[in-house]
Design an enzyme around this catalytic site. Structure first.
Site, short mmCIF file in Angstrom:
data_model
loop_
_atom_site.label_atom_id
_atom_site.label_comp_id
_atom_site.label_asym_id
_atom_site.label_seq_id
_atom_site.Cartn_x
_atom_site.Cartn_y
_atom_site.Cartn_z
N CYS A 186 0.68 -1.28 0.35
CA CYS A 186 -0.16 0.13 0.04
C CYS A 186 1.05 1.29 -0.14
O CYS A 186 2.30 1.27 -0.59
CB CYS A 186 -1.08 -0.12 1.63
SG CYS A 186 -0.21 -0.13 2.79
N THR A 187 0.23 1.99 0.03
CA THR A 187 1.29 3.28 -0.05
C THR A 187 1.94 3.47 1.16
O THR A 187 3.38 3.89 0.81
CB THR A 187 0.43 5.24 0.37
OG1 THR A 187 -0.73 5.01 -0.45
CG2 THR A 187 1.12 6.13 0.47
#
Length: 256
Positions: A186-187
């Site tokens: 994810c980020t």
């Protein structure tokens, strides 16, 4: 070339915070006194923060936070730079979860799934398999609109609209992951950490989370095997693989 003036950090830590409501005012007061802007989310399960300001001030706040409460000693912020302040205000909020999954049995503070660091994933993707010879797949746990800005080559994308949709999507597609080494990402790491724990609980054996997420991958590698940029929830909107921000946007949400 001169270094941009504003340091941006993101960090999270799953650690029990039963006193999250009491911490809120103290952290908000300190951030306002320091002139910082951004968002800090507090919950019983931990802290999730995004801050921007002059480098000395931002790093000084993190040092203060670690000294003020030993539960935050393990915070390891990811850093990037911008020429202007990407946040409009300073918010400190108490939430039910620092990243909402609506799956209360997932408690990362009680034990993480195995993690793989960015250089190792870079090597696995280059060679096409992990060190045990298993095929490697990357699983994007972000929302569909984030994925559309960029993701790893060939990443699995279930087109979820919000993170609470990940558990049912996993159960619908679980058979596709059998026999593979799955690296969730994810980020910045917070969503893929919860996702990796859930996958292991669902019986998927060879699961890792990407330590530090896409931002750490950009920081520690040349960005190979990733196409496009990484959406971020501030006015920079998208970061390139060198962590620069080619454009800005005016909207932001909290589902990181």
């Amino acid at each position: 070339m001169n270094q941009p003036d504003i340091l941006n950090i993101s960090s999270y830590l799953f650690v029990p915070l039963p006193d999250a409501a009491a911490l809120r005012d103290r952290l908000h007061e300190r951030c306002l006194a320091d002139g910082l802007k951004g968002t800090i989310l507090l919950a019983e399960e931990g802290i999730n923060l995004f801050l921007a300001g002059p480098a000395g001030t931002v790093r000084g706040f993190v040092d203060w936070l670690r000294r003020m409460d030993g539960r935050f000693a393990a915070l390891e912020p990811k850093e990037s730079w911008s020429a202007s302040q990407p946040f409009r205000k300073m918010l400190v909020k108490v939430k039910r979860e620092i990243i909402r999954m609506d799956h209360p049995a997932i408690r990362p503070a009680e034990g993480r799934a195995p993690a793989v660091d960015a250089p190792t994933l870079h090597r696995w993707l280059a060679q096409g398999h992990d060190d045990a010879g298993r095929p490697v797949v990357t699983l994007d746990t972000r929302n569909a609109f984030e994925v559309d800005h960029g993701t790893f080559e060939g990443a699995i994308d279930w087109r979820i609209g919000k993170f609470t949709e990940f558990p049912p999507a996993l159960r619908a597609h679980k058979s596709e992951l059998a026999g593979k080494t799955v690296v969730s990402f994810c980020t910045g790491g917070i969503r893929c950490e919860k996702a990796a724990i859930l996958m292991r609980e669902e019986g998927i054996e060879n699961v890792y989370q990407l330590e530090g997420g896409i931002l750490k991958y950009f920081e520690q590698t040349d960005g190979a095997h990733y196409r496009g940029g990484c959406f971020v929830f501030d006015e920079r909107e998208v970061l390139a693989s060198d962590l620069s921000a080619p454009g800005t946007a005016s909207s932001a949400t909290e589902d990181r």
